[in-house]
Design an enzyme around this catalytic site. Sequence first.
Site, PDB file in Angstrom:
ATOM      1  N   CYS A 105       0.845  -1.187   0.000  1.00 16.51           N
ATOM      2  CA  CYS A 105       0.000   0.000   0.000  1.00 16.51           C
ATOM      3  C   CYS A 105       0.880   1.236   0.000  1.00 16.51           C
ATOM      4  O   CYS A 105       2.086   1.162   0.203  1.00 16.51           O
ATOM      5  CB  CYS A 105      -0.917  -0.027   1.226  1.00 16.51           C
ATOM      6  SG  CYS A 105      -2.176   1.263   1.251  1.00 16.51           S
ATOM      7  N   HIS A 106       0.259   2.399  -0.211  1.00 19.10           N
ATOM      8  CA  HIS A 106       1.004   3.666  -0.270  1.00 19.10           C
ATOM      9  C   HIS A 106       0.978   4.423   1.050  1.00 19.10           C
ATOM     10  O   HIS A 106       1.691   5.410   1.209  1.00 19.10           O
ATOM     11  CB  HIS A 106       0.402   4.591  -1.336  1.00 19.10           C
ATOM     12  CG  HIS A 106      -0.174   3.897  -2.509  1.00 19.10           C
ATOM     13  ND1 HIS A 106       0.583   3.445  -3.559  1.00 19.10           N
ATOM     14  CD2 HIS A 106      -1.441   3.556  -2.795  1.00 19.10           C
ATOM     15  CE1 HIS A 106      -0.192   2.861  -4.452  1.00 19.10           C
ATOM     16  NE2 HIS A 106      -1.427   2.917  -4.015  1.00 19.10           N
ATOM     17  N   HIS A 140      -4.495   0.397   6.091  1.00 19.45           N
ATOM     18  CA  HIS A 140      -5.335   1.590   6.180  1.00 19.45           C
ATOM     19  C   HIS A 140      -5.705   1.951   7.619  1.00 19.45           C
ATOM     20  O   HIS A 140      -6.389   2.947   7.850  1.00 19.45           O
ATOM     21  CB  HIS A 140      -6.621   1.456   5.344  1.00 19.45           C
ATOM     22  CG  HIS A 140      -6.414   1.706   3.895  1.00 19.45           C
ATOM     23  ND1 HIS A 140      -7.454   2.017   3.039  1.00 19.45           N
ATOM     24  CD2 HIS A 140      -5.300   1.684   3.123  1.00 19.45           C
ATOM     25  CE1 HIS A 140      -6.990   2.174   1.814  1.00 19.45           C
ATOM     26  NE2 HIS A 140      -5.677   1.974   1.843  1.00 19.45           N
TER      27      HIS A 140
END
Length: 432
Positions: free
Chosen positions: A170-171, A200
Amino acid sequence: MKKIVFIGAGSIIFVKNLIGDCLLTPSLQDAEFALLDIDKEKLYLAEGMLKNLNYNINEGRATIRAYDSQKEALRNADFVINAIQVGGYDPCVIGDFEIPLKYGLKQTYADTLGIGGIFRGLRTIPVMQGICKDMEEVCPNAWLLNYTNPMAIVAGAIQKSTKIRTIGLCHSVQSCTSDLMKIIDMDPDGVEYKIAGINHQAWLLEVTKDGIDLYPEIRRRANALEKNHEDMVRYEILKRFGYYVTESTQHTAEYTPYFIKDKYPEKLEQYGIKTMMYKDWGRSQKEYWKQAKVDLVENHAIHHERTKEFASYIMDSLVTGTPYRIHANVLNKGFITNLPDNCCVEVPCLVDGTGIYPCYMGALPPQCAALNRTNINVQELTIEAALTGKREHVYHAAFLDPHTAAELDMDDIVKMCDELIEYNKKWLPMFN
């Protein structure tokens, strides 16, 4: 020569960033890049764009090829990058928003958790199992780098049900600390941090500079921010739970039961929450693609600078043995001691020529682990529904989803799930 497969190559900006990074990485510059997408127009546009980029920044050394056959693209691959969206904007994303809205349930992105995340996960897992089945046949030793959301649901399902070596990427982690420091007007240079949790919803557990704990000053400045600041949900979580979370206001608002509430509509404006975001974004795709063709495909002078995405660094480390530290989504094998075993967690990992090794993080602060577990419940039950074909687990996942359960009663949740299952039946073979 290494072979790197990109599935979902029609996501043209993302494929430019990830493959462009590889073209600037010496150990990967001579690789074959095999491209796959069910949208053939976008696939061949991506192929043309990458061929131009290859000549502009890599002297044409790499081989760029679009494939029609998934199995042939995967044959003898060393690495597979996955960035697919099953069902597309129309009809699936539209349905993920409009059907829940009939029952009074508002969402922002609807791609990671909540009722939208549940159904995106259910649609995606069968496709991923098909990809992994082909990989087990034609490239069983390849590494699968998954970028597709819902990350914990998709990566967790692959890790639980296939033999393929895989991690989820993920970023959020790379920019978390620097973004925070800039917003509260603190210098991010030289700052060290420790982050762990779930995708997240990972937590900035420690943040230091020259050995000094910066959290007291961070909390003081965050509490002083104007109430209409664009990321106020994040700062409310920091205030109430004591730690900064990796994902933005728009995402965090729909992972928790506190902010998108029919009883308190003023909270949307108070916290800067924009519902229907992903659905509204989808309407702009024709213009987006028109501009992308001009900027990327028709621009023969296209250039690239290496990004902070982990993929090229991971592949380089596995090829050359150069150690590298990343954050990745893996099954919890005691890495976070107060989260459930075998749920999907996001933790630091060390990479070298022998593999990818998650790090032991110990226990999260109890309140942070507790909030994570509310999301893990939904992720695990969605995976169970997909892998067993038991429709009742879809209901269970939705019953336990924090935002859904805060707004709807159980009867409406079942009706909504049934309507969504019927709407998505083409992509849900496990329930047919």
